[in-house]
Write an enzyme that holds these catalytic residues in place. Structure first.
Site, PDB file in Angstrom:
ATOM      1  N   CYS A 101     -17.450  30.136  61.519  1.00  0.00           N
ATOM      2  CA  CYS A 101     -18.144  30.165  59.577  1.00  0.00           C
ATOM      3  C   CYS A 101     -19.003  29.956  59.826  1.00  0.00           C
ATOM      4  CB  CYS A 101     -16.696  29.806  59.117  1.00  0.00           C
ATOM      5  SG  CYS A 101     -16.398  29.985  57.085  1.00  0.00           S
ATOM      6  N   HIS A 179     -11.363  30.028  61.656  1.00  0.00           N
ATOM      7  CA  HIS A 179     -11.446  28.888  61.743  1.00  0.00           C
ATOM      8  C   HIS A 179     -10.494  28.138  62.505  1.00  0.00           C
ATOM      9  CE1 HIS A 179     -14.299  26.860  58.965  1.00  0.00           C
ATOM     10  NE2 HIS A 179     -13.848  28.507  57.689  1.00  0.00           N
ATOM     11  N   GLU A 181     -10.763  26.055  64.647  1.00  0.00           N
ATOM     12  CA  GLU A 181     -10.627  24.556  64.534  1.00  0.00           C
ATOM     13  C   GLU A 181      -8.945  23.554  64.047  1.00  0.00           C
ATOM     14  OE1 GLU A 181     -13.288  24.759  61.963  1.00  0.00           O
ATOM     15  OE2 GLU A 181     -12.553  26.232  62.937  1.00  0.00           O
TER      16      GLU A 181
END
Length: 243
Positions: A101, A179, A181
């Site tokens: 990002c 994202h 994660e």
């Protein structure tokens, strides 16, 4: 840094995460499932904020640059110049970078691309159109961004959708807009940080359905964890590819 030929060995070296929350605990939490997967693959993990002392690049196999509530084009951010200098040094030293990002936006910028406000901010899970699904799958991937990056000169476009370019590679470097994660814990950390950030104000102003996103993150937690690991392994193949 000499690439290692066996990407499945139990221990390879060290990985550096660059985070952007000045609260240490939130910064560590922001690394989410990416940190878990990196550690599971035998790497020693170090986490730093660019406002602090940045370590010698020669000690790391790769760098993962995480998201931020700041804008990658806002040169008034006190620590941004130091981070841009550090990432340029990493590229010069051939230390691979995985930008997530905001981190992907910084990678685009240091490679000569541009970052600007997006006409189509993305929030929640979306699919992307990937030309290399073995590297970046079509998703769905979690999004939470108001800015977008361009394809740097000489980079390879990997994925996009109707809102923005979503992934690119440049040599052994990878930038993504989404994202990987994400987890319920990461989402909770983001919401805690929004109370003191401009991004939090935008979330409130735009009336984003946080309850809906919370439910989807919870429902997709196992899938997201698995997808993150697959993406990391694809990045590691880039890291240890012959140069």
């Amino acid at each position: 840094m000499a690439p290692r030929s066996d990407s499945s060995s139990a221990h390879r070296g060290r990985a550096l995460f660059v985070v952007h929350d000045t609260d240490t605990d939130r910064g560590i939490a922001d690394t989410g499932t990416l940190r878990e997967h990196v550690a599971d693959r035998g790497y020693e993990v170090q986490i730093v904020h660019p406002a602090g002392e940045l370590p010698d690049l020669s000690g790391f196999d790769f760098i993962i640059v995480m998201g931020s509530s700041e804008s990658a084009y806002d040169d008034s951010v006190p620590w941004l110049a130091a981070e841009l200098t550090y990432l340029r040094a990493a590229l010069a030293a051939n230390v691979p970078i995985f930008g997530v990002c905001f981190g992907g936006q910084l990678l685009s910028r240091v490679l000569g691309g541009t970052v600007k406000r997006s006409d189509h901010p993305e929030h929640g899970y979306v699919t992307v159109n990937s030309v290399a699904p073995e590297l970046v799958s079509n998703g769905p991937w979690m999004q939470m961004h108001y800015d977008r990056f361009s394809l740097p000169p000489g980079a390879r476009e990997i994925a996009r959708n109707g809102a923005a370019l979503q992934a690119f590679t440049f040599g052994r470097n990878l930038g993504v807009q989404f994202h990987p994660e994400i987890s319920p814990a990461v989402w909770a950390t983001w919401q805690a940080s929004w109370a003191v950030s401009r991004e939090g104000q935008l979330v409130v102003e735009r009336g984003i359905d946080l309850q809906k996103i919370t439910a989807e993150i919870s429902a997709r937690a196992e899938e997201s964890h698995r997808q993150c690991g697959i993406l990391l392994d694809a990045f590691l193949k880039l890291v240890y590819a012959p140069v």
